[in-house]
Design an enzyme around this catalytic site. Structure first.
Site, short mmCIF file in Angstrom:
data_model
loop_
_atom_site.label_atom_id
_atom_site.label_comp_id
_atom_site.label_asym_id
_atom_site.label_seq_id
_atom_site.Cartn_x
_atom_site.Cartn_y
_atom_site.Cartn_z
N GLU A 109 -5.57 -4.73 10.50
CA GLU A 109 -4.54 -3.72 10.72
C GLU A 109 -4.81 -2.97 12.02
O GLU A 109 -5.60 -2.02 12.04
CB GLU A 109 -4.53 -2.71 9.56
CG GLU A 109 -4.22 -3.32 8.21
CD GLU A 109 -3.60 -2.27 7.28
OE1 GLU A 109 -2.51 -2.54 6.76
OE2 GLU A 109 -4.19 -1.20 7.08
N ASN A 122 0.87 -1.17 0.00
CA ASN A 122 0.00 0.00 0.00
C ASN A 122 0.91 1.22 0.00
O ASN A 122 1.47 1.57 1.03
CB ASN A 122 -0.90 -0.02 1.24
CG ASN A 122 -1.73 1.25 1.36
OD1 ASN A 122 -1.76 2.08 0.45
ND2 ASN A 122 -2.41 1.40 2.50
N GLU A 178 -6.88 4.87 7.80
CA GLU A 178 -6.63 6.27 7.46
C GLU A 178 -7.84 6.89 6.77
O GLU A 178 -8.12 8.07 6.92
CB GLU A 178 -5.35 6.37 6.60
CG GLU A 178 -4.11 6.14 7.46
CD GLU A 178 -2.93 5.52 6.74
OE1 GLU A 178 -2.90 5.53 5.50
OE2 GLU A 178 -2.02 5.03 7.46
N SER A 187 3.33 -2.17 10.35
CA SER A 187 4.77 -2.27 10.58
C SER A 187 5.35 -3.65 10.26
O SER A 187 6.21 -4.14 11.00
CB SER A 187 5.12 -1.85 12.01
OG SER A 187 4.75 -0.50 12.24
N LYS A 203 0.21 4.22 -0.21
CA LYS A 203 -0.39 5.43 0.38
C LYS A 203 -0.13 6.63 -0.54
O LYS A 203 -0.07 6.46 -1.75
CB LYS A 203 0.12 5.63 1.81
CG LYS A 203 -0.08 4.35 2.64
CD LYS A 203 0.06 4.53 4.11
CE LYS A 203 -0.20 3.20 4.81
NZ LYS A 203 -0.16 3.28 6.26
P1 13P Z 1 2.97 0.37 7.74
O1 13P Z 1 3.47 -0.91 7.14
O2 13P Z 1 3.73 1.57 7.27
O3 13P Z 1 2.84 0.29 9.22
O4 13P Z 1 1.48 0.60 7.17
C1 13P Z 1 0.58 -0.44 7.25
C2 13P Z 1 -0.61 -0.08 6.47
O5 13P Z 1 -1.35 0.82 6.84
C3 13P Z 1 -0.86 -0.81 5.22
O6 13P Z 1 -2.13 -0.54 4.73
#
Ligand code: 13P
Length: 251
Positions: free
Chosen positions: A167, A9, A97, A212, A11
Site C-alpha cells: 500500500e 478495510n 495509518e 485507491s 477503517k
Molecule cells: P483507500 O482504498 O481508501 O485508498 O484505502 C486503502 C487502504 O488503506 C486499505 O487498507
C-alpha cells in the site's frame, strides 16, 4: 495458480444499521463469485455483527489491529485470542495509518505478526512507501526493511501463513492509484525478495495491492502478474463499488 483475494478495510467507519445494509449487500452481491476469496476487516465492536451476518458464507471477516500481548493489564488493547473468539480469519498488521498516526514501528509490527500467527490468525502484513520516499528513489529500500522485520525473524516460512499488502502511502485515500506497472514492479520486488529465501513460499504468496482501488481501475490492477487482489478502503464502504471490485477479482 494463486486464488485472488479482496479484503475490505472499513477503517473507523460504520454504525450498526449501516453495517447491516453493507454486509447484506456485499453478501448478496458476491454470493456467486466462487473463483476468488473475500473478506471484510471491521472495527472491533462490530466483529460479532460481522460474524453473525457472514457465518457460513463466502465472505470471511477479520480485525484491523491486535495487541502483541496474550492478555494482561493493557487498557484499551484487544488480544489475539479475543479475535479468535469472534471467528476472525484475518488481521491487518502494520497498516500505514498504524505506523504513521500511532507510531507503530517495524518491531511492533513484527511482534504483532508473531502474536497473530501463534493465535491462528492470518496476518495481512502491510508495507509501502511515502511520497517523499518514492520521490527520493528509496521505495525498494523502505519496502525491503518493512518486509525484513518479518523475514529476518521468521524466515520465508513465516510468510507461508500470511498475506502481504503493498500500500503506497501516497495512494491511500487520495484517489491517486499507483499505475498497474508501478504496483506490479513493487509486487515483483516483494515476491523476488521472498523467492531469494524460498521459491515455493514466494510462488504461493498472496500479495494484495491497496491504495485507491476503485471499480474503474480494479480490472487492470488485478490483471498484473504479481497482483493477487486488493485491500480496499473507501470503496469497501459502498456496496456497489465493493461488489464491482470483487467481480473484477473473480474473472
Ligand atoms: P483507500 O482504498 O481508501 O485508498 O484505502 C486503502 C487502504 O488503506 C486499505 O487498507
Amino acid at each position: 495458480m494463486r486464488r485472488r483475494l479482496v479484503v475490505g478495510n472499513w477503517k473507523m467507519y460504520g454504525r450498526l444499521d449501516r453495517n447491516k445494509a453493507l454486509l447484506e449487500g456485499v453478501l448478496a452481491g458476491v454470493r456467486d463469485f466462487t473463483s476468488a476469496d473475500y473478506a471484510v476487516c471491521v472495527p472491533y465492536p462490530y466483529l460479532a455483527q460481522a460474524q453473525s451476518a457472514l457465518q457460513g458464507s463466502n465472505v470471511a471477516w477479520g480485525a484491523q489491529n491486535l495487541s502483541q500481548y496474550e492478555e494482561g493489564a493493557f487498557t484499551g488493547a484487544v488480544a489475539p485470542g479475543m479475535l479468535m473468539d469472534f471467528g476472525c480469519r484475518y488481521v491487518i498488521i502494520g497498516h500505514s495509518e498504524r505506523r504513521g498516526l500511532f507510531h507503530e514501528s517495524n518491531e511492533i509490527a513484527q511482534a504483532k505478526f508473531d502474536a497473530a500467527i501463534k493465535a491462528g490468525l492470518t496476518p495481512i502484513f502491510c508495507v509501502g512507501e511515502t511520497l517523499s520516499e518514492r520521490e527520493s528513489g528509496v521505495t525498494e529500500q523502505v519496502v525491503a526493511t518493512q518486509l525484513d522485520a518479518v523475514l529476518n525473524v521468521f524466515g520465508a516460512k513465516g510468510l507461508a501463513k500470511a498475506i502481504v499488502a503493498y500500500e503506497p502511502v501516497w495512494a491511500i485515500g487520495t484517489g491517486k492509484t499507483a499505475s498497474p506497472e508501478q504496483a506490479q514492479a513493487v509486487h515483483a520486488f516483494i515476491r523476488q525478495r521472498v523467492a531469494d529465501l524460498d521459491s515455493h513460499v514466494a510462488q504461493a504468496l498472496c500479495i494484495l495491492y491497496g491504495g485507491s482501488v476503485k471499480p474503474g481501475n480494479a480490472v487492470e490492477l488485478f490483471a498484473m502478474q504479481d497482483i493477487d487482489g486488493g485491500l480496499i478502503g473507501g470503496a469497501s464502504l459502498v456496496v456497489d463499488d465493493f461488489v464491482a471490485i470483487c467481480r473484477a477479482a473473480a474473472k
